[in-house]
Scaffold this motif. Structure first.
Motif, PDB file in Angstrom:
ATOM      1  N   GLU A 171     -13.358  -7.401 -61.528  1.00  0.00           N
ATOM      2  CA  GLU A 171     -13.572  -6.648 -60.227  1.00  0.00           C
ATOM      3  C   GLU A 171     -13.838  -5.097 -60.485  1.00  0.00           C
ATOM      4  O   GLU A 171     -13.311  -4.477 -61.176  1.00  0.00           O
ATOM      5  CB  GLU A 171     -12.460  -6.679 -59.212  1.00  0.00           C
ATOM      6  N   PRO A 172     -15.056  -4.652 -59.660  1.00  0.00           N
ATOM      7  CA  PRO A 172     -15.365  -3.228 -59.652  1.00  0.00           C
ATOM      8  C   PRO A 172     -14.272  -2.499 -59.132  1.00  0.00           C
ATOM      9  O   PRO A 172     -13.629  -2.758 -58.221  1.00  0.00           O
ATOM     10  CB  PRO A 172     -16.625  -3.252 -59.015  1.00  0.00           C
ATOM     11  N   PRO A 173     -14.263  -1.321 -59.750  1.00  0.00           N
ATOM     12  CA  PRO A 173     -13.388  -0.211 -59.105  1.00  0.00           C
ATOM     13  C   PRO A 173     -13.623   0.247 -57.763  1.00  0.00           C
ATOM     14  O   PRO A 173     -14.904  -0.024 -57.455  1.00  0.00           O
ATOM     15  CB  PRO A 173     -13.460   1.163 -60.062  1.00  0.00           C
ATOM     16  N   PRO A 174     -12.757   0.451 -56.875  1.00  0.00           N
ATOM     17  CA  PRO A 174     -13.083   1.041 -55.561  1.00  0.00           C
ATOM     18  C   PRO A 174     -14.076   2.280 -55.462  1.00  0.00           C
ATOM     19  O   PRO A 174     -13.883   2.914 -56.346  1.00  0.00           O
ATOM     20  CB  PRO A 174     -11.580   1.169 -54.836  1.00  0.00           C
ATOM     21  N   GLU A 175     -14.607   2.408 -54.310  1.00  0.00           N
ATOM     22  CA  GLU A 175     -15.569   3.629 -54.190  1.00  0.00           C
ATOM     23  C   GLU A 175     -14.540   4.463 -54.147  1.00  0.00           C
ATOM     24  O   GLU A 175     -13.598   4.855 -53.590  1.00  0.00           O
ATOM     25  CB  GLU A 175     -16.306   3.509 -52.918  1.00  0.00           C
ATOM     26  N   LYS A 176     -15.256   5.834 -54.767  1.00  0.00           N
ATOM     27  CA  LYS A 176     -14.719   7.089 -54.816  1.00  0.00           C
ATOM     28  C   LYS A 176     -14.562   7.798 -53.589  1.00  0.00           C
ATOM     29  O   LYS A 176     -15.750   7.588 -52.790  1.00  0.00           O
ATOM     30  CB  LYS A 176     -15.161   8.157 -55.865  1.00  0.00           C
ATOM     31  N   GLN A 177     -13.519   8.443 -53.020  1.00  0.00           N
ATOM     32  CA  GLN A 177     -13.692   9.374 -51.961  1.00  0.00           C
ATOM     33  C   GLN A 177     -12.869  10.419 -52.026  1.00  0.00           C
ATOM     34  O   GLN A 177     -11.979  10.792 -52.792  1.00  0.00           O
ATOM     35  CB  GLN A 177     -12.642   8.469 -50.830  1.00  0.00           C
TER      36      GLN A 177
ATOM     37  N   PRO B  56      -2.413  12.838 -55.692  1.00  0.00           N
ATOM     38  CA  PRO B  56      -3.890  12.130 -54.984  1.00  0.00           C
ATOM     39  C   PRO B  56      -4.813  12.556 -55.738  1.00  0.00           C
ATOM     40  O   PRO B  56      -4.996  13.810 -56.169  1.00  0.00           O
ATOM     41  CB  PRO B  56      -3.723  12.639 -53.529  1.00  0.00           C
ATOM     42  N   THR B  57      -5.974  11.837 -55.821  1.00  0.00           N
ATOM     43  CA  THR B  57      -7.386  12.224 -56.436  1.00  0.00           C
ATOM     44  C   THR B  57      -8.377  11.788 -55.615  1.00  0.00           C
ATOM     45  O   THR B  57      -7.930  11.064 -54.776  1.00  0.00           O
ATOM     46  CB  THR B  57      -7.102  11.835 -57.946  1.00  0.00           C
ATOM     47  N   ALA B  58      -9.521  12.036 -56.000  1.00  0.00           N
ATOM     48  CA  ALA B  58     -10.637  11.480 -55.516  1.00  0.00           C
ATOM     49  C   ALA B  58     -10.769  10.162 -55.666  1.00  0.00           C
ATOM     50  O   ALA B  58     -11.519   9.268 -54.771  1.00  0.00           O
ATOM     51  CB  ALA B  58     -12.042  12.091 -56.085  1.00  0.00           C
ATOM     52  N   ASP B  59     -10.187   9.494 -56.753  1.00  0.00           N
ATOM     53  CA  ASP B  59     -10.208   7.902 -57.135  1.00  0.00           C
ATOM     54  C   ASP B  59      -8.936   7.202 -56.482  1.00  0.00           C
ATOM     55  O   ASP B  59      -9.115   5.929 -56.346  1.00  0.00           O
ATOM     56  CB  ASP B  59     -10.218   7.890 -58.510  1.00  0.00           C
ATOM     57  N   GLY B  60      -8.121   7.918 -55.886  1.00  0.00           N
ATOM     58  CA  GLY B  60      -6.835   7.379 -55.349  1.00  0.00           C
ATOM     59  C   GLY B  60      -5.516   8.033 -55.915  1.00  0.00           C
ATOM     60  O   GLY B  60      -5.690   9.093 -56.463  1.00  0.00           O
ATOM     61  N   LEU B  61      -4.650   7.309 -56.075  1.00  0.00           N
ATOM     62  CA  LEU B  61      -3.189   7.778 -56.352  1.00  0.00           C
ATOM     63  C   LEU B  61      -3.266   7.477 -57.985  1.00  0.00           C
ATOM     64  O   LEU B  61      -3.154   6.552 -58.622  1.00  0.00           O
ATOM     65  CB  LEU B  61      -2.169   6.911 -55.789  1.00  0.00           C
ATOM     66  N   SER B  62      -3.079   8.837 -58.725  1.00  0.00           N
ATOM     67  CA  SER B  62      -3.018   8.785 -60.180  1.00  0.00           C
ATOM     68  C   SER B  62      -1.420   8.845 -60.466  1.00  0.00           C
ATOM     69  O   SER B  62      -0.895   9.936 -59.815  1.00  0.00           O
ATOM     70  CB  SER B  62      -3.830  10.065 -60.662  1.00  0.00           C
ATOM     71  N   VAL B  63      -1.088   8.187 -61.528  1.00  0.00           N
ATOM     72  CA  VAL B  63       0.198   8.035 -61.842  1.00  0.00           C
ATOM     73  C   VAL B  63       0.477   9.353 -62.667  1.00  0.00           C
ATOM     74  O   VAL B  63      -0.142   9.776 -63.766  1.00  0.00           O
ATOM     75  CB  VAL B  63       0.431   7.246 -62.959  1.00  0.00           C
TER      76      VAL B  63
END
Length: 574
Positions: A37-43, A171-178
C-alpha cells in the motif's frame, strides 16, 4: 505569519506514550514484512498552544531515571508565604531565557496540552475525529470502594488495566513519528525504531494523537496488535503484544487499585495508605485533577502521586482517580465529558469513600488542581459535608477574565510584540464570547485556538459554558468547610486574579486566617525555578524534580484541620 509565530513560541511538542512495564521479558523481534500500500498523503501539522498538565507527566517511553525528591533552592527562603492580604501582582517577566523551539517531549497516556488550562491536552489533530464509543464490556455492579471483607488488592475493583506498548511520538507533517522506544517493551520487541512514522493500528489509519489514544482503548494487554509504520519511504507491517501498564508503589505507603461505579461507568481509583497501618478509620483526601489529566499512575515526575504518598506518610489516606475516558477508566473520550459530569463523578467517589470502613466519613477532604479546583469546589458545595477544600492554581472568576489575563501573560513570556498580543487577544475574545453564549463548538481557526475537532483547550464548548456558569466567589463564601487557597509564585498557567477572588470570598465570610498561600519559586506543576521566564521555558521538559517542600505545605494544612469531633470511633488496624 502571526499564527506561526504564536504557535512556535507557545507550542509544546506533542507526545503520546504507551510505555512497557519495567523489566518486561525480552522477546525475539518479529521480522517486519513489506506492504504494497502507498503511504498516506502528507498533511501540514500545526501544533496547538502548550498546556500543562497535570496533570504534567514526563516521558514514559523508557525506564525513568530516579529523580531527586526536590529541586535545590538557590537560597534559604521559605517555600511558601502565608498572608492575609492579597499577594503582590506578578513581577515583570524576565526575558533572558529563550523559549526552546524543540523541547523534550513530555509524555502521557493522552494528547499533549495547553498551558492555559493547566493540564494536558489540547487536541493536536490535523483533521476532525468523531470520538468512538468505549469498547463494550459487561458492566459489573459492585460496591464502589474497598471493604474489609473485599480488599482491592490484585482484584483492581474488577476494572481491567490499560495496555502499554512503549513508545513516545512527535507530530510531523507525515503523521506521528516515533520519538523514543523503551528497551524490552512491546514496541522494541516488534522491531520498531526511532524515526518510524505510525500509519495504522489494527488496520485503522492513525494520523494524529487523538485517534491513537481512542484506538488504544480497544486493546487489552496480552492481545496481539498489527502495527503499520513507514520507514525510509517503505511501509512495513509488524506484530506486537502490549503489556499491562506499570503499577506504582512506595516504600512508605501501601498502594491499592480499585474502582468506583460512576454515573457513566467505572472509574479507576488508586488508594495510598500509611505503610504502618494504625488506627482506623482515617481522614482521607480525594485528589481531583484538571482538564487533560493523564493516567493517575503515569510514571516519572508526577507531583500529585508524590503528594498522595506524603499524605500517607503523615498518617492519612489519599485517593486519586482516572477521569472518564482516561487511563483504566470507562466512559467516552475525555474531551467530550462536560463539567457537570465531572462533578457528578467526584460526588460518586466521595459517597463511596464514606461507605468504606477504613475512611472516617466526617473527615473527607477534597483537593483540586487546575480546573480540578473548580470541580472540587462545585462538588464541595453540592455535598455540604466536606471536611476541607484545597484549591491549587485554579480558575475562579468568569472565564473571560481568566482567559485575558492568562493568555496575555503567556504571550508576554513567549516574546510576542504588543501588537501581535492585542490581535490574538481579540481573536480569543471573539471565539470565547461565541462559545460561552451558545455552548456550541466554534469552527477551527488558523491560529489553533479551536482544534480541528471543535474542542477548545482540550474540552468541549459545553464544558466551558457549564464551568463559566458557576459563581465560584459565591460557592467559596457560602462553603462552611475551611479552604486552602494556593498558588505557585511562578505559575504562568493560573492567575493571581483568580486566587485574589477566592481570598476576597474567604474574607467576605469572615475568614481571619490565611487568605492565600503562595508557594515561593514554584510553578504550576510544583517544580522549583528561579524565575517565571525559566518556568515557562522549561514547560513540558523533564529533569525538573517536584518541590516536595511545597507539597508538605498542603499536607500540614490538612493535618491541622483534622478533627475527631463527631467522627466514628477509632479502631485498631486489622
Amino acid at each position: 505569519m502571526l499564527a506561526a509565530t504564536y504557535l512556535r513560541a507557545l507550542a509544546l511538542s506533542v507526545s503520546i506514550t504507551f510505555a512497557a512495564p519495567l523489566g518486561a521479558l525480552a522477546q525475539v523481534p518479529t521480522a517486519p514484512t513489506q506492504r504494497p500500500e502507498p503511504p498516506p498523503e502528507k498533511q501540514e501539522f500545526l501544533a496547538p498552544p502548550r498546556n500543562e498538565t497535570v496533570e504534567k507527566q514526563p516521558p514514559l517511553g523508557s525506564d525513568p531515571e530516579p529523580q531527586p525528591a526536590e529541586a535545590a533552592p538557590a537560597e534559604s527562603a521559605p517555600d511558601a508565604t502565608m498572608t492575609t492580604e492579597m499577594v503582590p501582582s506578578n513581577p515583570p517577566a524576565e526575558t533572558s531565557t529563550p523559549v526552546p523551539e524543540d523541547p523534550q517531549p513530555d509524555a502521557a497516556d493522552s494528547v499533549s496540552s495547553d498551558p492555559l488550562t493547566s493540564e494536558r491536552p489540547a487536541d493536536p489533530a490535523t483533521e476532525a475525529v468523531t470520538p468512538e464509543p468505549a469498547p463494550s464490556r459487561p458492566r459489573e455492579v459492585r460496591s464502589a470502594a474497598p471493604t474489609a471483607e473485599r480488599p482491592i488488592g490484585i482484584q483492581d475493583g474488577g476494572l481491567p488495566r490499560r495496555p502499554r506498548i512503549g513508545m513516545t511520538f512527535l507530530p510531523t507533517a507525515d503523521g506521528l513519528s516515533v520519538a523514543t522506544v523503551a528497551p524490552r517493551s512491546a514496541a522494541a520487541n516488534a522491531g520498531i525504531v526511532e524515526g518510524d512514522v505510525l500509519l495504522s493500528l489494527n488496520g485503522v489509519t492513525i494520523r494524529d494523537a487523538q485517534t491513537l489514544s481512542a484506538r488504544m482503548r480497544f486493546i487489552r494487554p496480552g492481545e496481539a496488535v498489527t502495527v503499520a509504520v513507514m520507514r525510509g519511504g517503505q511501509p512495513l507491517d509488524m506484530q506486537m503484544t502490549p503489556d499491562e501498564a506499570v503499577r506504582e508503589g512506595d516504600l512508605n505507603a501501601k498502594v491499592e487499585y480499585g474502582a468506583v461505579a460512576g454515573p457513566a461507568g467505572r472509574l479507576r481509583t488508586i488508594w495510598s495508605f500509611p505503610k504502618g497501618g494504625g488506627a482506623l478509620p482515617k481522614p482521607t483526601v480525594l485528589i481531583v485533577r484538571g482538564v487533560g489529566a493523564s493516567a493517575a499512575d503515569a510514571p516519572g515526575n508526577n507531583a500529585l502521586r508524590d503528594l498522595a504518598f506524603q499524605f500517607s506518610r503523615a498518617g492519612l489516606i489519599a485517593v486519586r482517580y482516572d477521569p472518564q475516558g482516561v487511563g483504566d477508566s470507562e466512559g467516552p473520550a475525555n474531551a467530550t465529558v462536560d463539567f457537570r459530569a465531572e462533578t457528578a463523578d467526584v460526588l460518586a467517589i466521595v459517597e463511596a469513600l464514606r461507605a468504606d470502613p477504613r475512611v472516617d466519613p466526617d473527615q473527607v477532604f477534597l483537593l483540586g488542581h487546575g480546573t480540578g479546583g473548580g470541580v472540587a469546589a462545585d462538588a464541595a458545595s453540592k455535598d455540604g459535608a466536606i471536611a476541607g477544600l484545597v484549591v491549587v492554581g485554579t480558575i475562579a472568576r468568569p472565564l473571560m477574565e481568566y482567559l485575558l489575563e492568562s493568555r496575555r501573560q503567556q504571550m508576554l513570556l513567549a516574546g510576542l510584540s504588543p501588537d501581535e498580543i492585542d490581535q490574538l487577544v481579540r481573536k480569543h475574545v471573539t471565539i470565547f464570547a461565541q462559545m460561552l453564549a451558545t455552548g456550541e463548538s466554534p469552527k477551527p481557526d488558523a491560529d489553533g485556538i479551536v482544534a480541528p475537532n471543535g474542542t477548545v483547550l482540550g474540552k468541549s464548548a459545553a464544558y466551558w459554558k457549564q464551568y463559566d456558569e458557576v459563581n465560584f466567589s459565591k460557592v467559596i463564601k457560602e462553603l462552611e468547610a475551611p479552604v486552602l487557597n494556593e498558588l505557585g509564585e511562578f505559575d504562568f498557567v493560573s492567575t493571581v486574579g483568580d486566587h485574589r477572588a477566592i481570598a476576597e470570598a474567604l474574607k467576605a465570610r469572615g475568614e481571619k486566617g490565611t487568605a492565600l498561600l503562595q508557594l515561593n519559586r514554584t510553578d504550576h506543576d510544583f517544580r522549583s525555578f528561579e524565575s517565571r521566564q525559566a518556568a515557562y521555558a522549561a514547560f513540558g521538559s523533564t529533569g525538573f524534580p517536584v518541590n516536595s517542600r511545597a507539597l508538605s505545605q498542603i499536607v500540614e494544612w490538612v493535618r491541622g484541620h483534622v478533627t475527631r469531633a463527631g467522627s466514628r470511633t477509632a479502631r485498631p488496624t486489622d
